[in-house]
Write an enzyme that holds these catalytic residues in place. Structure first.
Site, PDB file in Angstrom:
ATOM      1  N   GLU A 436      43.112  41.877  22.695  1.00  0.00           N
ATOM      2  CA  GLU A 436      42.919  43.301  22.384  1.00  0.00           C
ATOM      3  C   GLU A 436      43.069  44.179  23.619  1.00  0.00           C
ATOM      4  OE1 GLU A 436      39.299  43.853  20.144  1.00  0.00           O
ATOM      5  OE2 GLU A 436      40.065  42.702  18.466  1.00  0.00           O
ATOM      6  N   GLU A 512      41.759  36.227  15.439  1.00  0.00           N
ATOM      7  CA  GLU A 512      40.330  36.506  15.360  1.00  0.00           C
ATOM      8  C   GLU A 512      40.076  36.987  13.949  1.00  0.00           C
ATOM      9  OE1 GLU A 512      39.003  38.304  19.145  1.00  0.00           O
ATOM     10  OE2 GLU A 512      37.520  39.303  17.902  1.00  0.00           O
TER      11      GLU A 512
END
Ligand code: GAL
Length: 819
Positions: A436, A512
């Site tokens: 991220e 994720e």
């Protein structure tokens, strides 16, 4: 020169360590684990060998200086806006790094006598990881330093080591505030090794083994071996590489001569006939023994564990291992070991892997940083595939003092070390260069991604590279996602189709997933799907219906995993609860650890464990019911019953009365994976499910009874035999039960622990994320009737007795043995 004196070796061992490994007499590795002194000080005079550290704390390494607390919401209090969580304004976040005292400077010192080896030897200090910004001094001189706290690094100290005399290592570590989004731990939390070789030798991580061709008759094994020497090329430099199978039988051997043109790197190609392939189900390993000679004199001997396996990622087809298509049944894990903090311990890791294996999990993402080498080795041995991840930040900031500070100077060095250390391990399937990273949305993002991916390809062309992406729009629009070997997304099951249509790779990974929140044994009513739900008691419901505004319930991901061929698996956030990031209570103290785990911080499975197990474990059936059935005061109220099972249908009975048969069905995501009786009226007694197989045959039964008053303590462990090495751990679950042995599911008795014999009490944990009880005290309250006591072996064999007592409860004893 030979370093062959056993007397010298014995002396050295006595002085600095009980642990040494010697591949042969030409190479000796010492584990510098004992006789360290530690102080949380910033006294630079500690570099001087003459410095008096007598008042410092005596510690063994691995050591985490922050784990003993105390917990305090002022520790690393962060006033932040978490952009990736969609927050609009800053707020004060307590407990984000666990509420533990990680911030500050600490020094470690160790004085030891080095062996009297002849001049011309090479001495290297290898740190598996040091949190953080380690600066290493030997005998008052700066020997080297590193930036990132998660990486392994080595320092050549040949010129600084006093041969046959006393040496003092001093290590300065510093954790800045606001440098982490989770509990980073602090200190020399991984192992430190001193390696002594001949000057002409194989350096740290000096071999690179690949298997360019594999079929059922043979595997080609390519071994590249570096050689280090200060002298120029000489005739007679040669390397014998022998490959051993799991029974230590030689299955291939080859000798190569170093030519002037070889640049001090040997390249050998060997054949292993009828290779036994590595996979999670068959973790077969081989060993390459490299013997380096100068003329007839053996100069070095080096051992590399490797595996023979093939991986492929194909458009439209997905991921295959050894020719078999499969989807990753993975979890993300942070690096802490719950109550042990980050201090690495092999038996703690092994226990985690045993728990995950039984769930049917076959893969781990080392979020968001390089793992301990022990984890990689255990994954090789026990059969887990690894996504080894490097960074949570590149140049763009998430944290004021995060990796962005180090990126320019260190990113390449960090990747090179990560890859060189782990590229021979068959468990490692892919590299992740980031999680991220906000750079996904920046102009420079693609450039950085390419720069990092190219480094990975250069250092290891055999494994693909990925990034866990959250800004899916940006990443698709600016081609960030299309330049990666594997496009991986965090929490984007609803966009998999669109992403796959727009991407060239032809497959997608859920790097994720879920981030469902729950507290073990806590059931909230009415049962309702809820985002960011908070309660006064700082707990989340174990009906597995609560999540965050960016995340989902597990079932929403399962649907996409099952329906979309090109989705190659998932890594659930997270396998185990971890210290720090107590979402959704990150602004609501006391709360100091996560709620995301499938397993709680004590290592006790939550209900969700059985939901994943019902899907993933194909070897043994799952039948689990929730909630518990002891709700005084709920009589007459709706109390739904869920069943997580690998069977297609089941029938629920409440006090003998059938509540009907339920079958998994496609009417909603949740109905596909859970059996639910939503209108059950609570009456004390017994709930029972009978499971039916595909043919409608009753095949299994599970029941829960209303518990009476707390009566006695039950101790359970799956490890009664410990190794007498001073490090091995037994995990013992203590349960408060009624006279009939039913768990008292709301009990919070304080329990006391005492250990007699050849072990000591180490820590306890109860899985309550809102508890500020210290893990190392020999007493703790049970949480929802349970807690886990950890007992550590000593360096002596003998019987061990653990006694657990609680006021008004019949106590319990457990016999263990250390050998
Ligand atoms: C993700 C992030 C993880 C963790 C998780 C919690 O966005 O990558 O590190 O913060 O959210 O849901």
């Amino acid at each position: 020169m030979h370093y062959s004196s056993k007397i010298v070796m014995a002396l050295f061992i006595l002085i600095i360590s009980s642990n040494f490994k010697s591949a042969s007499q030409v190479r000796t590795t010492y584990l510098l684990d004992k006789n360290w002194h530690f102080s949380k000080t910033d006294d630079q005079s500690a570099v001087q060998p003459t410095f008096n550290d007598a008042t410092w704390e005596k510690v063994t390494i691995p050591h985490d200086w922050a784990i003993k607390g105390p917990f305090f919401n002022g520790n690393d209090l962060q006033n932040v806006r978490i952009e990736q969580n969609g927050e609009q304004k800053e707020s004060l976040k307590s407990g984000r790094t666990g509420g533990l005292p990680i911030v500050g400077t600490g020094w470690y010192r160790n004085t030891f006598k080095a062996p009297a080896f002849a001049k011309g030897k090479r001495a290297v200090l290898l740190f598996d990881g040091a949190m953080s910004n380690p600066v290493v001094y030997l005998n008052g001189e700066k020997a080297g330093y590193w930036g990132y706290g998660y990486n392994s690094f080595s320092i050549d100290v040949s010129d600084l080591l006093n041969i046959g005399a006393e040496n003092t290592i001093a290590v300065r570590l510093e954790n800045l505030p606001e440098s982490s989004r989770w509990y980073s731990g602090a200190g020399l939390y991984r192992n430190v090794h001193l390696i002594i070789t001949d000057e002409f030798s194989i350096p740290v991580w000096g071999t690179y083994i690949t298997t360019p061709e594999i079929n059922k008759d043979f595997a080609k094994v390519k071994v590249k071996t570096q050689v280090k020497t200060a002298v120029t090329w000489q005739k007679g430099m040669r390397l014998e590489t022998q490959i051993l199978d799991q029974n230590n039988h030689a299955v291939a051997v080859q000798t190569a001569i170093l030519e002037t043109t070889d640049g001090f790197q040997f390249e050998q190609n060997l054949i292993v006939k009828k290779p036994l392939l590595w996979s999670p189900e068959t973790p077969n390993l081989y060993k390459a023994i490299s013997k380096l000679y100068l003329g007839d004199v053996l100069k070095d001997e080096y051992s590399t564990t490797f595996g023979i396996r093939s991986i492929k990622f194909e458009a439209g087809k997905g991921f295959s291992l050894n020719g078999q298509y499969r989807k990753f049944k993975g979890v993300c894990n942070h690096h802490d070991l719950g109550p042990l903090g980050t201090a690495i311990n092999e038996s703690a890791l092994r226990r985690q892997l045993i728990i995950l294996k039984d769930m049917g999990c076959d893969a781990i993402r080392t979020s968001h940083n390089m793992p301990a080498p022990e984890l990689v080795r255990l994954c090789d041995e026990m059969g887990f595939m690894l996504m080894v991840e490097s960074f949570d930040e590149w140049k763009a900031k998430k944290m004021k003092n995060g990796y962005n500070r180090l990126f320019d100077e260190w990113a390449e060095k960090d990747l090179v070390n990560m890859i060189h250390r782990d590229r021979n391990n068959p468990s490692v399937i892919m590299w992740s260069i980031g999680n991220e990273v906000p750079d996904q949305g920046s102009k420079n993002g693609n450039k950085i991604a390419k720069f990092l991916q190219d480094i990975c390809h250069r250092e290891d062309p055999t494994r693909p590279v990925t990034v866990g992406m959250d800004r899916i729009k940006d990443a698709l629009n600016n081609n960030f996602a299309s330049l990666l070997d594997i496009p991986s997304f965090n929490y984007k099951p609803a966009q998999y189709e669109e992403a796959n249509n727009r991407l060239p790779q032809g497959f997608i990974l859920g790097s994720e997933t879920a981030s469902t929140v729950s507290s073990r044994g806590v059931y909230k009513f009415p049962v309702a799907f809820a985002k960011n739900k908070v309660y006064d008691d700082n707990q989340s419901s174990s009906y597995d219906v609560e999540f965050c505004n960016w995340s989902q319930i597990p079932d929403d991901e399962f649907v996409k995993q099952d329906e979309l061929n090109y989705v190659i698996g998932e890594f659930v956030w997270t396998g185990f609860d971890y210290l720090g990031e107590p979402t959704p209570y990150d602004s609501k103290w006391p709360s100091r650890s996560s709620y995301f785990g499938i397993v709680d911080l004590a290592g006790i499975p939550k209900d969700r464990y059985y939901l994943y197990r019902s899907r993933w474990n194909k070897n043994s059936p799952t039948l689990h019911i929730l909630p518990h059935w002891t709700f005084p005061g709920r009589e007459g109220q709706i109390t739904p019953v869920f069943c997580y099972t690998s069977y297609p249908s089941a029938e629920l009975f409440v006090n003998g009365k059938s509540m009907g048969k339920q079958s998994k069905n496609n009417t909603s995501n949740i109905n596909r994976y859970r059996l639910m009786w939503n209108d059950v009226i609570y009456q004390p007694g017994t709930i029972k499910v009978i499971a039916y197989d595909e043919n409608g045959q009753a095949v299994a039964e599970e029941r829960v009874e209303t518990a009476g008053k707390p009566h006695h303590i039950v101790l359970k462990t799956n490890q009664t035999n410990l190794m007498a090495n001073g490090k091995d751990l037994a995990y013992v679950t203590a349960e408060v039960v009624d006279a009939k042995g039913n768990l008292c599911p709301d009990d919070d008795h304080e329990l006391q622990f005492s250990v007699l014999g050849a072990a000591t009490f180490k820590v306890a944990a109860n899985g309550d994320a809102s508890s500020l009880a210290l893990f190392h005290q020999p007493y703790m309250k049970a949480f929802k009737g349970k807690l886990v006591v950890t007992v550590q072996s000593q360096e002596k064999a003998g019987p061990i007795k653990l006694k657990v007592t609680g006021k008004g409860l019949k106590d319990a004893q457990l016999d263990l043995i250390s050998q």
